[in-house]
Design an enzyme around this catalytic site. Sequence first.
Site, mmCIF file in Angstrom:
data_model
loop_
_atom_site.group_PDB
_atom_site.id
_atom_site.type_symbol
_atom_site.label_atom_id
_atom_site.label_comp_id
_atom_site.label_asym_id
_atom_site.label_seq_id
_atom_site.Cartn_x
_atom_site.Cartn_y
_atom_site.Cartn_z
ATOM 1 N N HIS A 38 -2.909 -6.029 3.043
ATOM 2 C CA HIS A 38 -1.522 -5.566 3.139
ATOM 3 C C HIS A 38 -0.532 -6.728 3.219
ATOM 4 O O HIS A 38 0.681 -6.503 3.077
ATOM 5 C CB HIS A 38 -1.330 -4.672 4.366
ATOM 6 C CG HIS A 38 -2.052 -3.369 4.291
ATOM 7 N ND1 HIS A 38 -1.914 -2.497 3.234
ATOM 8 C CD2 HIS A 38 -2.946 -2.784 5.150
ATOM 9 C CE1 HIS A 38 -2.676 -1.431 3.436
ATOM 10 N NE2 HIS A 38 -3.307 -1.584 4.585
ATOM 11 N N ASP A 58 -10.632 -0.169 -0.183
ATOM 12 C CA ASP A 58 -10.130 0.295 1.108
ATOM 13 C C ASP A 58 -9.397 1.629 0.924
ATOM 14 O O ASP A 58 -8.847 1.917 -0.144
ATOM 15 C CB ASP A 58 -9.167 -0.753 1.664
ATOM 16 C CG ASP A 58 -8.785 -0.525 3.105
ATOM 17 O OD1 ASP A 58 -9.368 -1.188 3.972
ATOM 18 O OD2 ASP A 58 -7.892 0.314 3.366
ATOM 19 N N HIS A 111 -6.610 2.482 2.135
ATOM 20 C CA HIS A 111 -5.182 2.250 1.993
ATOM 21 C C HIS A 111 -4.913 1.264 0.864
ATOM 22 O O HIS A 111 -5.640 0.283 0.700
ATOM 23 C CB HIS A 111 -4.603 1.727 3.305
ATOM 24 C CG HIS A 111 -4.872 2.620 4.471
ATOM 25 N ND1 HIS A 111 -5.951 2.420 5.317
ATOM 26 C CD2 HIS A 111 -4.238 3.731 4.913
ATOM 27 C CE1 HIS A 111 -5.947 3.368 6.250
ATOM 28 N NE2 HIS A 111 -4.925 4.178 6.024
ATOM 29 N N ASP A 147 -12.959 2.312 5.421
ATOM 30 C CA ASP A 147 -12.249 3.411 6.060
ATOM 31 C C ASP A 147 -12.186 4.645 5.165
ATOM 32 O O ASP A 147 -11.505 5.624 5.503
ATOM 33 C CB ASP A 147 -10.848 2.989 6.509
ATOM 34 C CG ASP A 147 -10.107 2.166 5.488
ATOM 35 O OD1 ASP A 147 -10.656 1.889 4.405
ATOM 36 O OD2 ASP A 147 -8.945 1.782 5.765
#
Length: 343
Positions: A159, A195, A197, A284
């Site tokens: 991120h 991931d 996200h 995740d």
Amino acid sequence: MLTIYSDDHHLHHGRSELMHGQLMPCFEMPSRADHVLQRVKDRELGQVRAPHDFGLAPLQRIHSADYLDFLKGAWQRWTTFGRDGDLLPSAWPARTLRRVMPTCLHGQLGYYSFDGGAPITAGTWQAAYSAAQVALTAQQAVQQGARGAFALCRPPGHHAASDLMGGYCYFNNAAIAAQAFIDQGHKKIAILDVDYHHGNGTQSIFYNRSDVLFASIHGHPEAEYPYFLGYAEELGDGAGAGYNFNYPLPAGSGWDTWSAALEQACEEIERYGADIVVVSLGVDTFKDDPISHFKLDSPDYLAMGERIAKLGKPTLFVMEGGYAVKEIGINAVNVLEGFESAQ
């Protein structure tokens, strides 16, 4: 498979984060990396080594000098106010405001953040710096001929943009490693982000470039963090047009849906003709992850590793998210074992 790991990650441990209107213990915690490391050892995956120190220069290839200076000095500035709690932003230069650089700590913190999910603690700089060195050391192993290597990074990185922290991330470890491959003579690097996200930081860093292809499979940003990037129509810009691929999927997606997106991403990587593959390895996507909404099960991660191995490219795995702490080691190492078994 060689694993690179540093105990320095324990130096960073945020106290709390805001979720559903409540302050809760941070989901991104030291035990995440501890569980993965223990699973690596239990499964006898291979040698575990400490990182070399390559200095700041490789980080400066991705992150701006002013951002690095700010992050390095933020905690000391915070303590001059007599504070010892987590340093978190409280204001951001949003759409109707100017992106100017304030002189005060809190203003600068908001300038260099895109959310309140990256607390700065006394050990954050050292932990994040060491995580980048972990990625660079694993990158060196692949550069020197290893078929695969695992960078057990914490804090995660995907991120983080060139001058923005957020989403538990400070330095973009995968991007730093990808740039190192380019600087050492490779012409085409593919980053595959698995991931839950979207890797908004990685996308933004390489969005205008053709020497790094970015492919991400993630929860649809209409309803999932980081909300403002990760849509399918984001295909790159300028020299990078046609080298960015997003596969946003609805909540509840299981292996059948997810693996179909993986197949599409792998086909793009194959068409691209990448020299090296860097995998942003978030797990995740697991069915019991407390902050995510896909339905992959532990055996699915073996199949994931097997498909990545079929790309036939030297591969660097860089640890990202995964917050079902009890299963994080099983799922992450399953990807690596699946990759190894497909030799």
